[in-house]
Design a protein around this motif. Structure first.
Motif, PDB file in Angstrom:
ATOM      1  N   HIS A  95       0.816  -1.214   0.000  1.00  0.00           N
ATOM      2  CA  HIS A  95       0.000   0.000   0.000  1.00  0.00           C
ATOM      3  C   HIS A  95       0.854   1.272   0.000  1.00  0.00           C
ATOM      4  O   HIS A  95       0.344   2.362  -0.218  1.00  0.00           O
ATOM      5  N   GLN A  96       2.149   1.125   0.278  1.00  0.00           N
ATOM      6  CA  GLN A  96       2.954   2.332   0.513  1.00  0.00           C
ATOM      7  C   GLN A  96       3.849   2.755  -0.651  1.00  0.00           C
ATOM      8  O   GLN A  96       4.328   3.891  -0.654  1.00  0.00           O
ATOM      9  N   GLY A  97       4.112   1.864  -1.596  1.00  0.00           N
ATOM     10  CA  GLY A  97       5.047   2.232  -2.668  1.00  0.00           C
ATOM     11  C   GLY A  97       4.362   2.606  -3.969  1.00  0.00           C
ATOM     12  O   GLY A  97       4.903   2.389  -5.052  1.00  0.00           O
ATOM     13  N   ILE A  98       3.167   3.198  -3.872  1.00  0.00           N
ATOM     14  CA  ILE A  98       2.363   3.499  -5.076  1.00  0.00           C
ATOM     15  C   ILE A  98       2.282   5.018  -5.257  1.00  0.00           C
ATOM     16  O   ILE A  98       2.186   5.758  -4.277  1.00  0.00           O
ATOM     17  N   ILE A 111       0.546  13.568  -8.423  1.00  0.00           N
ATOM     18  CA  ILE A 111      -0.478  14.253  -7.625  1.00  0.00           C
ATOM     19  C   ILE A 111      -0.458  13.673  -6.207  1.00  0.00           C
ATOM     20  O   ILE A 111      -0.557  12.458  -6.035  1.00  0.00           O
ATOM     21  N   GLY A 112      -0.291  14.546  -5.221  1.00  0.00           N
ATOM     22  CA  GLY A 112      -0.410  14.109  -3.818  1.00  0.00           C
ATOM     23  C   GLY A 112       0.848  13.536  -3.218  1.00  0.00           C
ATOM     24  O   GLY A 112       0.795  12.993  -2.109  1.00  0.00           O
ATOM     25  N   GLY A 113       1.965  13.603  -3.917  1.00  0.00           N
ATOM     26  CA  GLY A 113       3.241  13.193  -3.319  1.00  0.00           C
ATOM     27  C   GLY A 113       3.692  11.797  -3.720  1.00  0.00           C
ATOM     28  O   GLY A 113       2.873  10.891  -3.921  1.00  0.00           O
ATOM     29  N   ASN A 173       2.626   8.231  -2.163  1.00  0.00           N
ATOM     30  CA  ASN A 173       1.405   8.494  -1.381  1.00  0.00           C
ATOM     31  C   ASN A 173       0.162   8.174  -2.218  1.00  0.00           C
ATOM     32  O   ASN A 173      -0.943   8.605  -1.918  1.00  0.00           O
ATOM     33  N   GLY A 174       0.355   7.390  -3.280  1.00  0.00           N
ATOM     34  CA  GLY A 174      -0.718   7.161  -4.248  1.00  0.00           C
ATOM     35  C   GLY A 174      -1.892   6.367  -3.704  1.00  0.00           C
ATOM     36  O   GLY A 174      -3.008   6.497  -4.219  1.00  0.00           O
ATOM     37  N   TRP A 175      -1.670   5.557  -2.680  1.00  0.00           N
ATOM     38  CA  TRP A 175      -2.789   4.767  -2.163  1.00  0.00           C
ATOM     39  C   TRP A 175      -3.835   5.697  -1.538  1.00  0.00           C
ATOM     40  O   TRP A 175      -5.040   5.537  -1.760  1.00  0.00           O
ATOM     41  N   ALA A 176      -3.350   6.688  -0.779  1.00  0.00           N
ATOM     42  CA  ALA A 176      -4.283   7.652  -0.165  1.00  0.00           C
ATOM     43  C   ALA A 176      -5.004   8.436  -1.274  1.00  0.00           C
ATOM     44  O   ALA A 176      -6.218   8.656  -1.209  1.00  0.00           O
ATOM     45  N   VAL A 177      -4.251   8.841  -2.299  1.00  0.00           N
ATOM     46  CA  VAL A 177      -4.857   9.643  -3.376  1.00  0.00           C
ATOM     47  C   VAL A 177      -5.874   8.775  -4.143  1.00  0.00           C
ATOM     48  O   VAL A 177      -6.993   9.216  -4.450  1.00  0.00           O
TER      49      VAL A 177
END
Ligand SMILES: Cc1cc2nc3c(=O)[nH]c(=O)nc-3n(C[C@H](O)[C@H](O)[C@H](O)COP(=O)(O)OP(=O)(O)OC[C@H]3O[C@@H](n4cnc5c(N)ncnc54)[C@H](O)[C@@H]3O)c2cc1C
Length: 428
Positions: free
Chosen positions: A162-165, A207-209, A212-216
């Motif tokens: 979940h963290q490397g996206i 977008i969003g760092g 940090n793509g999972w949160a986005v």
């Protein structure tokens, strides 16, 4: 709200002209805040609630004007960028969405990553201030006409899955992007396989760092569930946004005529199914059949529950609260409404439900033969009804989310959330 509608009416009286091109009309509608009235006023919106925005769309339609550009730009990409993008990125992307100049697609699902989206394998590898992207996406709705894609790709395989996206605003019109349409049983080819081979995207399009793509992506999915749950796929009009499809240069009035002629598709009909089926049942006498009346009341009740839930959410938000899980419940409810619409629609039209037209010409011929221009909508909904319980997260996944994140039930066991992605077992 009365003031807003009065403003809109004034705008429509002075600006709507069916002889404008679609692009010219959307330019006016979008820059005046009427394409996305629920967005912030600083970014082409008017800070309206979802329900108020619905009344804006209805007023535009009742005026006989072409509605806002539909599609995934307005429904998903715009709200995601408005939430996570920098001001520079909002400036770069949002205007083209509200004015329909650019169309977007969603490059999330892969052959081995649908419900388990965080298991995705499409990778982006750093190369100076760019990233080189390789992988395959699938079920990409509108990919063949998209200018830009909401791409999620793995940027750090050493981190847990979940963290490397990372979420990228990805240029679809470049070498290294191959799009192959997938034909559905409705006769349309709405979605595609997309192959990415050494395609490129830059740092400034993150977008969003980074990582940090999972949160986005969850923001995108939240807007998808909420949008779908309220009964639409952003299909406010029949004209298609984007530079590739070719509608921007056509006369706006053509599309309004198509709507009043009864043209449309399953997605457009999802919100209005109850009224259409009731009218058909009145016309052919099925309305006197007690089981048809019972089924119609059930459908009406489901629609009303959806409306009340929207009102509950609006009241909760106004009081500074939220109703956890409501977007998931709304999406489940929409899937049920679509299934009911399919079943009642087919039962009302009887054997005519076996006659489906697979393209525009066939549809005209069938309309003429049956004398019923609405039959195509009934059969298309019936064939399309299998889709909504799957896209935007399947019914089972919605229930898992409600169970785990809202009701506090135990999460699925396993070390997938802490093991580096590269060490996880892969299918195939
Ligand atoms: C009409 C349509 C349009 C779409 N458009 C897009 C698009 O534009 N972009 C995009 O990226 N994707 C799109 N999709 C893909 C969609 O998001 C995926 O199909 C969906 O997430 C399910 O993934 P899957 O097909 O891989 O099924 P799987 O994940 O393989 O699921 C198969 C079955 O197993 C069940 N299941 C899986 N995991 C669990 C679990 N943990 N607990 C209980 N049950 C489980 C599922 O509910 C399902 O019944 C679209 C799909 C459809 C039907």
């Amino acid at each position: 709200m009365a003031d807003v509608i009065a403003d809109l009416q004034k705008f429509l009286d002075s600006e709507w002209n069916p002889d404008l091109t679609v692009g010219e009309w959307w330019e006016k509608l979008g820059t005046e805040g009427w394409s996305a009235p629920a967005w912030p006023s600083a970014w082409y919106g008017r800070d309206l609630s979802r329900e108020e925005a619905g009344r804006v769309a209805q007023t535009i339609q009742q005026h006989g004007a072409l509605g806002a550009p539909g599609g995934l730009g307005l429904l998903l990409a715009g709200p995601t960028i408005a939430t996570h993008g920098s001001d520079e990125q909002k400036g770069r992307y949002l205007r083209d969405i509200v004015t329909g100049q650019k169309a977007w697609c969603q490059l999330f699902s892969e052959p081995g990553a649908g419900s388990d989206l965080a298991g995705l394998g499409c990778k982006a590898v750093k190369d100076g201030d760019e990233w080189i992207v390789n992988g395959q996406k699938v079920w990409t709705s509108g990919g063949q006409i998209a200018d830009l894609g909401m791409l999620i790709a793995r940027t750090d395989p050493d981190q847990p899955k979940h963290q490397g996206i990372t979420w990228f605003a990805f240029d679809m019109k470049q070498p290294g992007v191959e799009i192959r349409p997938l034909k559905e049983m409705t006769g349309r080819a709405m979605f595609n396989e997309v192959f990415l081979s050494d395609a490129r995207v830059s740092d400034s399009e993150i977008i969003g760092g980074l990582n940090n793509g999972w949160a986005v992506a969850n923001t995108t999915l939240m807007f998808e569930r909420a949008g779908l749950g309220s009964g639409g796929h952003g299909a406010a009009g029949l004209a298609t946004p984007g530079s590739l499809y070719g509608d921007l240069d056509r006369r706006a009035g053509e599309f309004v005529k198509q709507r009043t002629d009864g043209g449309g598709d399953a997605v457009n009909m999802l919100g209005g199914g109850y009224t259409l089926i009731s009218e058909l049942a009145k016309a052919n006498g099925k309305i006197h059949d007690p089981s048809t009346r019972q089924a119609l009341m059930k459908l009406h009740t489901l629609n009303e529950l959806g409306r009340f839930n929207n009102l509950r959410l609006k009241a909760a938000k106004a009081a500074g609260r939220d109703i956890p899980g409501l977007p998931n419940i709304s999406k489940l409810s929409m899937s049920e409404i679509v299934r009911q619409t399919r079943d009642i629609g087919l039962s009302v039209v009887g054997p005519y439900g076996t006659l489906h037209a697979y393209d525009r010409d066939e549809r005209s011929a069938l309309d003429a033969a049956t004398g019923n221009p609405f039959l195509g909508m009934i059969t298309e909904v019936a064939l399309f009804a299998q889709g909504p319980p799957i896209y935007g997260g399947t019914d089972q996944v919605q229930r898992n989310i409600i169970g785990e994140r809202v009701l506090g039930l135990p999460k699925e066991p396993g070390a997938a959330k802490t093991t580096p992605y590269k060490d996880l077992p892969k299918n195939g």
